[in-house]
Design an enzyme around this catalytic site. Structure first.
Site, PDB file in Angstrom:
ATOM      1  N   GLN A  76     109.824  68.582  95.710  1.00  0.00           N
ATOM      2  CA  GLN A  76     110.064  68.810  97.256  1.00  0.00           C
ATOM      3  C   GLN A  76     110.235  67.331  97.967  1.00  0.00           C
ATOM      4  OE1 GLN A  76     110.359  71.662  98.665  1.00  0.00           O
ATOM      5  NE2 GLN A  76     110.651  70.946 100.700  1.00  0.00           N
ATOM      6  N   VAL A  95     114.084  70.693 105.959  1.00  0.00           N
ATOM      7  CA  VAL A  95     113.222  70.492 104.668  1.00  0.00           C
ATOM      8  C   VAL A  95     111.730  70.447 105.099  1.00  0.00           C
ATOM      9  CG1 VAL A  95     113.260  69.268 102.402  1.00  0.00           C
ATOM     10  CG2 VAL A  95     115.346  69.334 103.816  1.00  0.00           C
ATOM     11  N   ALA A  96     111.102  71.191 104.294  1.00  0.00           N
ATOM     12  CA  ALA A  96     109.609  71.288 104.557  1.00  0.00           C
ATOM     13  C   ALA A  96     108.907  70.019 104.037  1.00  0.00           C
ATOM     14  CB  ALA A  96     108.854  72.740 103.857  1.00  0.00           C
ATOM     15  N   SER A 101     105.543  73.646 101.685  1.00  0.00           N
ATOM     16  CA  SER A 101     106.625  74.425 101.320  1.00  0.00           C
ATOM     17  C   SER A 101     105.872  75.343 100.355  1.00  0.00           C
ATOM     18  CB  SER A 101     107.606  73.822 100.336  1.00  0.00           C
ATOM     19  OG  SER A 101     108.655  74.684  99.735  1.00  0.00           O
ATOM     20  N   HIS A 103     107.785  77.228  98.127  1.00  0.00           N
ATOM     21  CA  HIS A 103     108.106  77.165  97.006  1.00  0.00           C
ATOM     22  C   HIS A 103     107.229  76.538  95.924  1.00  0.00           C
ATOM     23  CE1 HIS A 103     112.262  78.525  98.063  1.00  0.00           C
ATOM     24  NE2 HIS A 103     112.049  77.976  99.024  1.00  0.00           N
ATOM     25  N   GLU A 159     114.490  82.402 108.410  1.00  0.00           N
ATOM     26  CA  GLU A 159     115.047  82.008 107.285  1.00  0.00           C
ATOM     27  C   GLU A 159     115.584  83.396 106.424  1.00  0.00           C
ATOM     28  OE1 GLU A 159     113.217  79.193 104.454  1.00  0.00           O
ATOM     29  OE2 GLU A 159     113.345  77.411 106.002  1.00  0.00           O
ATOM     30  N   HIS A 162     114.789  83.439 102.460  1.00  0.00           N
ATOM     31  CA  HIS A 162     113.828  83.114 101.865  1.00  0.00           C
ATOM     32  C   HIS A 162     112.659  84.299 101.728  1.00  0.00           C
ATOM     33  CE1 HIS A 162     110.520  80.032 101.216  1.00  0.00           C
ATOM     34  NE2 HIS A 162     109.873  81.199 101.307  1.00  0.00           N
TER      35      HIS A 162
END
Ligand SMILES: [Zn+2]
Length: 192
Positions: A76, A95-96, A101, A103, A159, A162
């Site tokens: 990230q 962008v986190a 994030s 992710h 989003e 996502h």
């Protein structure tokens, strides 16, 4: 044991050494990559649920794939730096920050599509595949993690690409109770 309803956001970040259990490789990715050595990894049960979702979508004529899934804290950092170089400070708006994030949980992924055999990540919210996901993802234990109009709750912009695995039980409960964010689910869980 993996907590499939775990909450990760700006107020509840993961530490830089958090790595989920049971990551497995997702074999189907063919799009461009910031780092070509980067493998697409997803948590095991999440991937099993995804295969079921994908098969159901295919039966309706849609080919949905996982585009970007697990990202380590360090990855990230790389993604953020990549976009900082390209777009400057603006990168912070899309962008986190590392640790915030989803992710990093291995339970979240962005989708892409195959259309007429061609890969595309050029999506929009009106595409039938996206509408299909909105209608059906919960049946397989997934939620749209950052729905439209919930930025003040989730801390993230809408989003539509996502998705987040929370398990079938939680997804069903959220669906039946009309709860659209994981934040609200946790709030309700705490107050029960
Ligand atoms: Zn994402």
């Amino acid at each position: 044991m993996m907590k499939y309803d775990m909450l990760v956001n700006k107020e509840n970040p993961l530490s830089n050494d958090y790595v989920p259990e049971g990551l497995v490789e997702y074999p189907e990715y063919n799009g461009p990559k910031i780092d070509p050595t980067h493998k697409t990894l997803v948590e095991k049960e999440t991937l099993e649920a995804f295969w079921e979702l994908q098969a159901a979508a295919k039966a309706d004529g849609y080919h949905i794939i996982i585009d970007s899934a697990y990202r380590s804290y360090d990855y990230q950092v790389k993604v953020l730096n990549h976009w900082l170089e390209k777009e400057g400070e603006k990168a912070y708006t899309f962008v986190a920050m590392p640790g915030t994030s989803e992710h990093q949980t291995g339970l979240a992924f962005d989708i892409a599509l195959y259309r007429n055999g061609e890969y595309t990540d050029d999506l929009n919210e009106k595409m039938p595949e996206i509408l299909w996901m909105n209608e059906n993802a919960w049946r397989f234990g997934f939620i749209l993690r950052y729905p439209k109009g919930t930025q003040d709750i989730t801390g993230f912009k809408y989003e539509y690409w996502h998705f987040r695995y929370v398990g079938r039980e939680v997804a069903l409960m959220m669906h039946d109770d009309g709860i659209v964010t994981l934040e609200e689910y946790h709030q309700r869980k705490r107050s029960r």
